[in-house]
Design a protein around this motif. Structure first.
Motif, mmCIF file in Angstrom:
data_model
loop_
_atom_site.group_PDB
_atom_site.id
_atom_site.type_symbol
_atom_site.label_atom_id
_atom_site.label_comp_id
_atom_site.label_asym_id
_atom_site.label_seq_id
_atom_site.Cartn_x
_atom_site.Cartn_y
_atom_site.Cartn_z
ATOM 1 N N ASN B 4 0.833 -1.201 0.000
ATOM 2 C CA ASN B 4 0.000 0.000 0.000
ATOM 3 C C ASN B 4 0.862 1.243 0.000
ATOM 4 O O ASN B 4 1.513 1.554 0.979
ATOM 5 C CB ASN B 4 -0.930 0.000 1.208
ATOM 6 C CG ASN B 4 -2.215 -0.726 0.903
ATOM 7 O OD1 ASN B 4 -2.700 -0.647 -0.213
ATOM 8 N ND2 ASN B 4 -2.727 -1.461 1.878
ATOM 9 N N GLN B 5 0.846 1.934 -1.120
ATOM 10 C CA GLN B 5 1.666 3.145 -1.181
ATOM 11 C C GLN B 5 0.958 4.329 -0.548
ATOM 12 O O GLN B 5 1.538 5.357 -0.340
ATOM 13 C CB GLN B 5 1.968 3.512 -2.630
ATOM 14 C CG GLN B 5 2.235 2.329 -3.532
ATOM 15 C CD GLN B 5 2.293 2.800 -4.968
ATOM 16 O OE1 GLN B 5 2.709 3.920 -5.230
ATOM 17 N NE2 GLN B 5 1.861 1.988 -5.911
ATOM 18 N N GLN B 6 -0.354 4.135 -0.278
ATOM 19 C CA GLN B 6 -1.113 5.312 0.141
ATOM 20 C C GLN B 6 -0.570 5.915 1.419
ATOM 21 O O GLN B 6 -0.595 7.101 1.607
ATOM 22 C CB GLN B 6 -2.582 4.957 0.365
ATOM 23 C CG GLN B 6 -3.334 4.674 -0.917
ATOM 24 C CD GLN B 6 -3.331 3.206 -1.218
ATOM 25 O OE1 GLN B 6 -2.376 2.508 -0.866
ATOM 26 N NE2 GLN B 6 -4.383 2.727 -1.853
ATOM 27 N N ASP B 9 2.209 8.640 1.066
ATOM 28 C CA ASP B 9 2.015 9.763 0.137
ATOM 29 C C ASP B 9 2.766 10.989 0.627
ATOM 30 O O ASP B 9 2.665 11.340 1.798
ATOM 31 C CB ASP B 9 0.523 10.077 0.037
ATOM 32 C CG ASP B 9 0.050 10.000 -1.411
ATOM 33 O OD1 ASP B 9 -0.865 10.728 -1.753
ATOM 34 O OD2 ASP B 9 0.645 9.207 -2.164
ATOM 35 N N PRO B 10 3.435 11.676 -0.253
ATOM 36 C CA PRO B 10 4.174 12.871 0.190
ATOM 37 C C PRO B 10 3.218 14.019 0.487
ATOM 38 O O PRO B 10 2.319 14.297 -0.300
ATOM 39 C CB PRO B 10 5.069 13.200 -1.002
ATOM 40 C CG PRO B 10 4.354 12.628 -2.180
ATOM 41 C CD PRO B 10 3.650 11.401 -1.698
ATOM 42 N N SER B 12 3.578 17.217 0.291
ATOM 43 C CA SER B 12 4.367 18.377 -0.108
ATOM 44 C C SER B 12 3.451 19.504 -0.570
ATOM 45 O O SER B 12 3.411 19.842 -1.730
ATOM 46 C CB SER B 12 5.322 17.975 -1.233
ATOM 47 O OG SER B 12 4.551 17.438 -2.305
ATOM 48 N N TRP B 34 9.762 9.687 -2.517
ATOM 49 C CA TRP B 34 9.465 9.517 -3.947
ATOM 50 C C TRP B 34 10.384 8.457 -4.553
ATOM 51 O O TRP B 34 9.955 7.630 -5.372
ATOM 52 C CB TRP B 34 9.624 10.847 -4.674
ATOM 53 C CG TRP B 34 9.096 10.829 -6.078
ATOM 54 C CD1 TRP B 34 9.825 10.824 -7.231
ATOM 55 C CD2 TRP B 34 7.739 10.773 -6.463
ATOM 56 N NE1 TRP B 34 9.017 10.767 -8.325
ATOM 57 C CE2 TRP B 34 7.710 10.744 -7.873
ATOM 58 C CE3 TRP B 34 6.532 10.742 -5.780
ATOM 59 C CZ2 TRP B 34 6.527 10.688 -8.607
ATOM 60 C CZ3 TRP B 34 5.353 10.702 -6.510
ATOM 61 C CH2 TRP B 34 5.365 10.670 -7.914
ATOM 62 N N MET B 37 9.107 5.166 -3.707
ATOM 63 C CA MET B 37 7.936 4.851 -4.507
ATOM 64 C C MET B 37 8.328 4.345 -5.896
ATOM 65 O O MET B 37 7.753 3.393 -6.414
ATOM 66 C CB MET B 37 7.046 6.084 -4.666
ATOM 67 C CG MET B 37 6.126 6.291 -3.492
ATOM 68 S SD MET B 37 5.023 7.658 -3.740
ATOM 69 C CE MET B 37 3.901 6.965 -4.912
ATOM 70 N N GLU B 38 9.292 5.006 -6.482
ATOM 71 C CA GLU B 38 9.731 4.574 -7.814
ATOM 72 C C GLU B 38 10.278 3.152 -7.777
ATOM 73 O O GLU B 38 10.000 2.344 -8.672
ATOM 74 C CB GLU B 38 10.776 5.547 -8.359
ATOM 75 C CG GLU B 38 10.147 6.820 -8.881
ATOM 76 C CD GLU B 38 11.187 7.810 -9.361
ATOM 77 O OE1 GLU B 38 12.375 7.657 -9.009
ATOM 78 O OE2 GLU B 38 10.809 8.739 -10.089
ATOM 79 N N GLN B 41 7.369 0.867 -7.547
ATOM 80 C CA GLN B 41 6.684 0.844 -8.830
ATOM 81 C C GLN B 41 7.382 -0.109 -9.790
ATOM 82 O O GLN B 41 6.744 -0.904 -10.490
ATOM 83 C CB GLN B 41 6.648 2.265 -9.415
ATOM 84 C CG GLN B 41 5.863 2.425 -10.688
ATOM 85 C CD GLN B 41 4.406 2.135 -10.476
ATOM 86 O OE1 GLN B 41 3.846 2.425 -9.415
ATOM 87 N NE2 GLN B 41 3.779 1.534 -11.448
ATOM 88 N N GLU B 72 -0.601 -5.093 5.584
ATOM 89 C CA GLU B 72 -0.842 -3.721 6.059
ATOM 90 C C GLU B 72 -0.659 -3.645 7.571
ATOM 91 O O GLU B 72 -0.068 -2.700 8.100
ATOM 92 C CB GLU B 72 -2.252 -3.303 5.674
ATOM 93 C CG GLU B 72 -2.359 -1.842 5.284
ATOM 94 C CD GLU B 72 -3.767 -1.455 4.893
ATOM 95 O OE1 GLU B 72 -4.326 -0.595 5.586
ATOM 96 O OE2 GLU B 72 -4.282 -2.031 3.915
ATOM 97 N N TRP B 76 1.909 -1.267 9.652
ATOM 98 C CA TRP B 76 1.539 -0.290 10.682
ATOM 99 C C TRP B 76 2.318 -0.539 11.961
ATOM 100 O O TRP B 76 2.754 0.394 12.630
ATOM 101 C CB TRP B 76 0.033 -0.384 10.985
ATOM 102 C CG TRP B 76 -0.824 0.455 10.086
ATOM 103 C CD1 TRP B 76 -1.747 0.002 9.213
ATOM 104 C CD2 TRP B 76 -0.824 1.882 9.976
ATOM 105 N NE1 TRP B 76 -2.345 1.047 8.567
ATOM 106 C CE2 TRP B 76 -1.792 2.223 9.018
ATOM 107 C CE3 TRP B 76 -0.112 2.896 10.596
ATOM 108 C CZ2 TRP B 76 -2.061 3.524 8.666
ATOM 109 C CZ3 TRP B 76 -0.398 4.210 10.231
ATOM 110 C CH2 TRP B 76 -1.353 4.518 9.264
ATOM 111 N N GLU B 98 -7.839 20.124 5.426
ATOM 112 C CA GLU B 98 -8.988 19.410 5.969
ATOM 113 C C GLU B 98 -8.641 18.011 6.424
ATOM 114 O O GLU B 98 -9.304 17.440 7.266
ATOM 115 C CB GLU B 98 -10.094 19.360 4.923
ATOM 116 C CG GLU B 98 -9.664 18.651 3.660
ATOM 117 C CD GLU B 98 -10.772 18.651 2.620
ATOM 118 O OE1 GLU B 98 -11.156 19.732 2.176
ATOM 119 O OE2 GLU B 98 -11.256 17.563 2.313
ATOM 120 N N ASN B 99 -7.589 17.422 5.852
ATOM 121 C CA ASN B 99 -7.287 16.033 6.192
ATOM 122 C C ASN B 99 -6.664 15.861 7.555
ATOM 123 O O ASN B 99 -6.557 14.749 8.052
ATOM 124 C CB ASN B 99 -6.340 15.441 5.149
ATOM 125 C CG ASN B 99 -7.075 15.147 3.855
ATOM 126 O OD1 ASN B 99 -8.275 14.994 3.866
ATOM 127 N ND2 ASN B 99 -6.345 15.094 2.756
#
Lengths: 180, 280
Positions: B4-6, B9-10, B12, B34, B37-38, B41, B72, B76, B98-99
């Motif tokens: 899970n890459q979520q 997430d950066p 930025s 990043w 992530m690459e 990928q 997952e 964690w 908002e997050n």
């Protein structure tokens, strides 16, 4: 025949893409407009398709969420969706697929039984949502729900993954639909 | 296995107003993430695709979901949650996203900010109230002073007016009465003198024919006296101002008074006369 894969490309910054698949153009267009009207921190992209597979000539971003739209009034729409399901990679069904059913309000016009769709969603372990897309208020509410789901599937909400969301949604669906 | 890459997430967001080193630190972290992530990928693209049919869907999906959830969970448990240092600037910026509203640090930051605002508002209100209070107090004191002095003045004047006016009026009336009485005396005296001068009583001219005429030996009174009798009767008995003509009245003088309109006869009784009411 190209199969849709969830992680075939790197995500773009702050962008979330949803693919709406359904036989009825008008409904899809209206739903897309409602979703884009929603206030959202991420940039939204909505792609519409009549069926899968998608033409490979177009360069498209990574898709975060697929919504299959089934109209209970038309058997064709169910058939269309069932055929499209074969062109989706299995790993998409870990929370990034959702079934949206419309037309349940007018019982007399329904040619597909609710249970049929419910069974389909149950088979593919994905959430099933009911909404009368022709009514503007319901459509707006559903658009809001979909946008929130999309944000989570795209990973823009820290601490919640698509799989988590799936587990959360699953508990609200009753297992009464299983045929013995 | 789809990792899970979520979660990585950066974050930025481009419009962060932070101290330069925090910004650089964050950018460095983002670059590292990043790169991770690459790498992931690349690994993922090597995995083949798998489509489902209605018959095998349920089982394979359930197995896949179980594996992913387990992965997952272990992820964690391994990861330490906090990467970014939560300085005040970072918190302020996060507070607008908002997050991140669920984070206690962000909420406390907001709470602190709100409480500070409330505190400053209340303080300024307090100052203002104090100023108002002192101003009103001053005004009250002045008013009370004025009231006191007015009361004193009022009581003084009251006393003065009461005692003053009574005695004054009394004295004035007294003086008036005295002066009027004096005037009256003067008038009577001058009347008397005038009458004595111009209307004397007859002397002893009754030498001749004394036997024939039955003259009464009554003493004649002067005209002055007659007039005085008439005046006194007029004011003593206003409803019956008539005087009986007596022998002491000298008839010519009676005629004089009657003819000049100074005295009037009684309409039914010729022996009675009265003074004309000049004052009515």
């Amino acid at each position: 025949m190209s199969v849709l894969r969830p992680v075939d490309k790197l995500p773009e910054l702050n962008r979330a893409t949803v693919l709406l698949v359904g036989a009825e153009d008008a409904l899809l267009q209206q739903l897309a407009d409602s979703m884009l009207k929603e206030h959202c921190a991420s940039e939204l992209r909505v792609h519409l398709a009549k069926s899968l597979p998608l033409p490979s000539s177009v360069i498209r971003p990574r898709i975060d969420l697929i919504v299959f739209v089934i109209n209970l009034h038309s058997k064709y729409s169910l058939q269309n969706v069932e055929e499209s399901l074969h062109h989706v990679d299995a790993s998409f069904f870990l929370g990034k697929v959702c079934f949206l059913t419309t037309g349940a309000g007018r019982e007399s016009h329904c040619s597909i039984h609710r249970n049929t769709v419910a069974n389909l969603a149950h088979t593919y372990r994905s959430p099933l949502l009911f909404c009368d897309l022709e009514v503007e208020d319901f459509r707006a509410t559903m658009a809001q729900r979909l946008v929130r789901m999309l944000q989570i599937c795209a990973g823009h909400v820290p601490g919640v993954s698509a799989l988590n969301l799936l587990s959360l949604l699953r508990s609200s669906e009753s297992p009464l639909l299983e045929e013995p | 296995m789809s990792a899970n890459q979520q979660d990585l997430d950066p974050d930025s967001t481009t419009d962060m107003e932070v101290v330069i080193d925090t910004e650089e630190e964050l950018i460095k972290e983002c670059e590292e993430i990043w790169k991770d992530m690459e790498k992931c990928q690349n690994k993922l693209s090597l995995i083949g695709t798998e489509t489902l049919t209605n018959s095998n869907a349920q089982l394979s999906l359930l197995i896949m979901q179980m594996k992913c959830l387990t992965a997952e969970l272990s992820q964690w448990q391994k990861e330490t949650p906090e990467i970014t240092p939560l300085t005040e600037d970072v918190l302020i910026t996060l507070g607008q996203e908002e997050n991140y509203q669920w984070m206690p640090e962000v909420m406390f930051q907001k709470l602190r900010h709100d409480l500070e605002m409330v505190l400053s508002t209340i303080q300024s209100k307090n100052e203002k109230s104090k100023k108002d209070l002192s101003r009103e107090q001053q005004w009250l004191d002045e008013q009370q002073q004025i009231l006191e002095s007015l009361n004193v003045l009022h009581s003084e004047l009251k006393n003065q007016v009461v005692t003053f006016s009574e005695s004054r009026i009394f004295n004035e009336l007294k003086a008036k009465i005295l002066s009027v009485q004096e005037f009256k005396e003067k008038l009577l005296v001058s009347l008397g003198e005038f009458l004595e001068d111009h209307f004397p009583l007859p002397d002893g001219n009754v030498k001749k024919k004394q036997k024939n005429i039955q003259q009464s030996t009554v003493q004649l009174i002067t005209l002055h006296e007659m007039i005085m009798i008439l005046i006194n009767r007029m004011f003593d008995v206003p409803h019956d101002p008539y005087v009986k003509i007596s022998d002491s009245f000298w008839p010519p003088y009676i005629e004089l008074l009657l003819r000049n309109g100074i005295a009037l006869r009684h309409p039914e009784d010729p022996t009675r006369i009265r003074l004309e009411a000049f004052h009515q």
